[in-house]
Design a protein around this motif. Sequence first.
Motif, PDB file in Angstrom:
ATOM      1  N   GLY A  71       0.789  -1.220   0.000  1.00 23.86           N
ATOM      2  CA  GLY A  71       0.000   0.000   0.000  1.00 23.86           C
ATOM      3  C   GLY A  71       0.820   1.268   0.000  1.00 23.86           C
ATOM      4  N   LEU A  72       2.149   1.127  -0.090  1.00 26.10           N
ATOM      5  CA  LEU A  72       3.063   2.272  -0.160  1.00 26.10           C
ATOM      6  C   LEU A  72       2.989   3.134   1.089  1.00 26.10           C
ATOM      7  CD1 LEU A  72       2.337   3.307  -3.879  1.00 26.10           C
ATOM      8  CD2 LEU A  72       3.856   1.508  -3.007  1.00 26.10           C
ATOM      9  N   LEU A  73       2.636   2.498   2.215  1.00 25.41           N
ATOM     10  CA  LEU A  73       2.643   3.189   3.500  1.00 25.41           C
ATOM     11  C   LEU A  73       4.006   3.085   4.175  1.00 25.41           C
ATOM     12  CD1 LEU A  73      -0.803   1.952   4.879  1.00 25.41           C
ATOM     13  CD2 LEU A  73      -0.288   4.181   3.843  1.00 25.41           C
ATOM     14  N   ASP A  74       4.843   2.197   3.679  1.00 27.06           N
ATOM     15  CA  ASP A  74       6.176   1.983   4.238  1.00 27.06           C
ATOM     16  C   ASP A  74       7.111   1.627   3.096  1.00 27.06           C
ATOM     17  OD1 ASP A  74       8.192   1.764   6.064  1.00 27.06           O
ATOM     18  OD2 ASP A  74       7.383   0.023   7.122  1.00 27.06           O
ATOM     19  N   GLU A  75       8.396   1.704   3.347  1.00 22.02           N
ATOM     20  CA  GLU A  75       9.400   1.382   2.335  1.00 22.02           C
ATOM     21  C   GLU A  75      10.179   0.144   2.757  1.00 22.02           C
ATOM     22  OE1 GLU A  75      11.924   4.731   1.864  1.00 22.02           O
ATOM     23  OE2 GLU A  75      10.349   6.052   1.076  1.00 22.02           O
ATOM     24  N   PRO A  76      10.572  -0.696   1.800  1.00 22.39           N
ATOM     25  CA  PRO A  76      11.392  -1.855   2.163  1.00 22.39           C
ATOM     26  C   PRO A  76      12.810  -1.426   2.521  1.00 22.39           C
ATOM     27  CG  PRO A  76      11.202  -1.696  -0.212  1.00 22.39           C
ATOM     28  CD  PRO A  76      10.313  -0.620   0.352  1.00 22.39           C
ATOM     29  N   GLY A  85       3.985  -2.081 -13.297  1.00 21.80           N
ATOM     30  CA  GLY A  85       5.225  -2.197 -14.051  1.00 21.80           C
ATOM     31  C   GLY A  85       6.225  -1.079 -13.837  1.00 21.80           C
ATOM     32  N   ARG A  86       5.903  -0.129 -12.966  1.00 17.51           N
ATOM     33  CA  ARG A  86       6.810   1.000 -12.728  1.00 17.51           C
ATOM     34  C   ARG A  86       7.317   0.963 -11.295  1.00 17.51           C
ATOM     35  NH1 ARG A  86       5.242   7.472 -13.206  1.00 17.51           N
ATOM     36  NH2 ARG A  86       7.194   8.274 -12.305  1.00 17.51           N
ATOM     37  N   PRO A  87       8.645   0.937 -11.083  1.00 15.47           N
ATOM     38  CA  PRO A  87       9.182   0.948  -9.721  1.00 15.47           C
ATOM     39  C   PRO A  87       8.728   2.200  -8.969  1.00 15.47           C
ATOM     40  CG  PRO A  87      10.893   0.400 -11.307  1.00 15.47           C
ATOM     41  CD  PRO A  87       9.709   0.861 -12.103  1.00 15.47           C
ATOM     42  N   VAL A  88       8.295   2.019  -7.739  1.00 19.44           N
ATOM     43  CA  VAL A  88       7.767   3.170  -6.996  1.00 19.44           C
ATOM     44  C   VAL A  88       8.872   4.163  -6.648  1.00 19.44           C
ATOM     45  CG1 VAL A  88       5.832   1.848  -6.076  1.00 19.44           C
ATOM     46  CG2 VAL A  88       7.951   1.995  -4.752  1.00 19.44           C
ATOM     47  N   THR A  89      10.119   3.714  -6.711  1.00 13.00           N
ATOM     48  CA  THR A  89      11.218   4.637  -6.445  1.00 13.00           C
ATOM     49  C   THR A  89      11.337   5.706  -7.517  1.00 13.00           C
ATOM     50  OG1 THR A  89      12.694   3.026  -7.492  1.00 13.00           O
ATOM     51  CG2 THR A  89      12.607   3.035  -5.082  1.00 13.00           C
ATOM     52  N   SER A  90      10.677   5.492  -8.656  1.00 19.59           N
ATOM     53  CA  SER A  90      10.726   6.489  -9.727  1.00 19.59           C
ATOM     54  C   SER A  90       9.694   7.598  -9.530  1.00 19.59           C
ATOM     55  CB  SER A  90      10.497   5.810 -11.091  1.00 19.59           C
ATOM     56  OG  SER A  90       9.179   5.311 -11.202  1.00 19.59           O
ATOM     57  N   TYR A  91       8.834   7.460  -8.530  1.00 22.81           N
ATOM     58  CA  TYR A  91       7.817   8.475  -8.261  1.00 22.81           C
ATOM     59  C   TYR A  91       8.346   9.525  -7.286  1.00 22.81           C
ATOM     60  CZ  TYR A  91       4.191   5.415 -10.275  1.00 22.81           C
ATOM     61  OH  TYR A  91       3.433   4.639 -11.118  1.00 22.81           O
ATOM     62  N   SER A  92       7.921  10.758  -7.470  1.00 22.38           N
ATOM     63  CA  SER A  92       8.182  11.785  -6.467  1.00 22.38           C
ATOM     64  C   SER A  92       7.257  11.546  -5.269  1.00 22.38           C
ATOM     65  CB  SER A  92       7.919  13.177  -7.042  1.00 22.38           C
ATOM     66  OG  SER A  92       6.521  13.339  -7.313  1.00 22.38           O
ATOM     67  N   ASP A  93       7.529  12.221  -4.153  1.00 24.20           N
ATOM     68  CA  ASP A  93       6.668  12.076  -2.976  1.00 24.20           C
ATOM     69  C   ASP A  93       5.232  12.472  -3.294  1.00 24.20           C
ATOM     70  OD1 ASP A  93       8.793  11.194  -1.493  1.00 24.20           O
ATOM     71  OD2 ASP A  93       9.187  13.127  -0.532  1.00 24.20           O
ATOM     72  N   LYS A  94       5.056  13.523  -4.085  1.00 23.30           N
ATOM     73  CA  LYS A  94       3.718  13.973  -4.456  1.00 23.30           C
ATOM     74  C   LYS A  94       3.024  12.943  -5.329  1.00 23.30           C
ATOM     75  CE  LYS A  94       1.238  17.877  -6.548  1.00 23.30           C
ATOM     76  NZ  LYS A  94       1.388  19.210  -7.190  1.00 23.30           N
ATOM     77  N   GLU A  95       3.769  12.366  -6.280  1.00 20.22           N
ATOM     78  CA  GLU A  95       3.187  11.339  -7.147  1.00 20.22           C
ATOM     79  C   GLU A  95       2.822  10.093  -6.344  1.00 20.22           C
ATOM     80  OE1 GLU A  95       5.241  11.958 -11.519  1.00 20.22           O
ATOM     81  OE2 GLU A  95       6.438  11.042  -9.919  1.00 20.22           O
ATOM     82  N   ALA A  97       1.966   9.966  -3.153  1.00 19.56           N
ATOM     83  CA  ALA A  97       0.752  10.247  -2.389  1.00 19.56           C
ATOM     84  C   ALA A  97      -0.481  10.170  -3.282  1.00 19.56           C
ATOM     85  CB  ALA A  97       0.852  11.622  -1.729  1.00 19.56           C
ATOM     86  N   GLY A  98      -0.359  10.691  -4.501  1.00 15.43           N
ATOM     87  CA  GLY A  98      -1.466  10.618  -5.445  1.00 15.43           C
ATOM     88  C   GLY A  98      -1.785   9.187  -5.848  1.00 15.43           C
TER      89      GLY A  98
END
Length: 241
Positions: A71-76, A85-95, A97-98
């Motif tokens: 749920g992207l509430l925590d990071e590994p 198909g997109r690594p969540v590390t490629s998102y900004s903090d704002k993206e 949250a969205g």
Amino acid sequence: MQPSPINSPLTAPAGATPPVIRLANIEKVYQTKTIETIALSEVNLSIARGEFVSVMGPSGCGKSTLLSLMGLLDEPSSGTIEIDGRPVTSYSDKELAGLRNHKIGFVFQSYHLINDLSVRDNVELPLLYRPGVSGAERRKRALAALDQVGLNARTNHFPAQLSGGQRQRVAIARALAGRPEIILADEPTGNLDSVMGEEIMDLLLGLNRDQGTTLVMVTHDEQQALKTQRLIRFFDGRQVA
């Protein structure tokens, strides 16, 4: 030498639809000054779009940690999480949250309702953080979600006026109001008697069957778990089946 994209475990074959959630080589470690606790280790898991998956295991085996990561509430601590198909590390903090707000709905065992807010206001609450959703649209979505879970007659009640099963329905309606593609449910029937538990389970199965919602459910109830499309078992932070 870097692996080619075709051979990468995080890349779907050409023409294939990527899993909606993919975890690769996930490890989660909690550290204090005196102790290190490994919550998850060597987790490799993919959830297909429209799949209903249940996760079982003894208390403390990492199930809730797994949901928090999905749920992207925590990071590994290490490893890679992908959404579509997109690594969540490629998102900004704002993206990020969205992404959580638009794509993922959460249902918790203890409901997490605000006692001073009406049922409708509780369901509307996550939409307050979604840009471009007017007050009228929030109300419309909240009422539609409450109707979907059979609580259209309870919109002006408060959580203390509801049974446990009704409060869980409100929690599901709150998740539905955001129209998420994914619902992550942590012990959604754990605080309910068998009759109410069956009603909530039927509701979740209907969402998956009729709307194609992707669901991942943590549960201790083997009978409920066996109703889902796939059962994953964890023990001591590792996937064992």
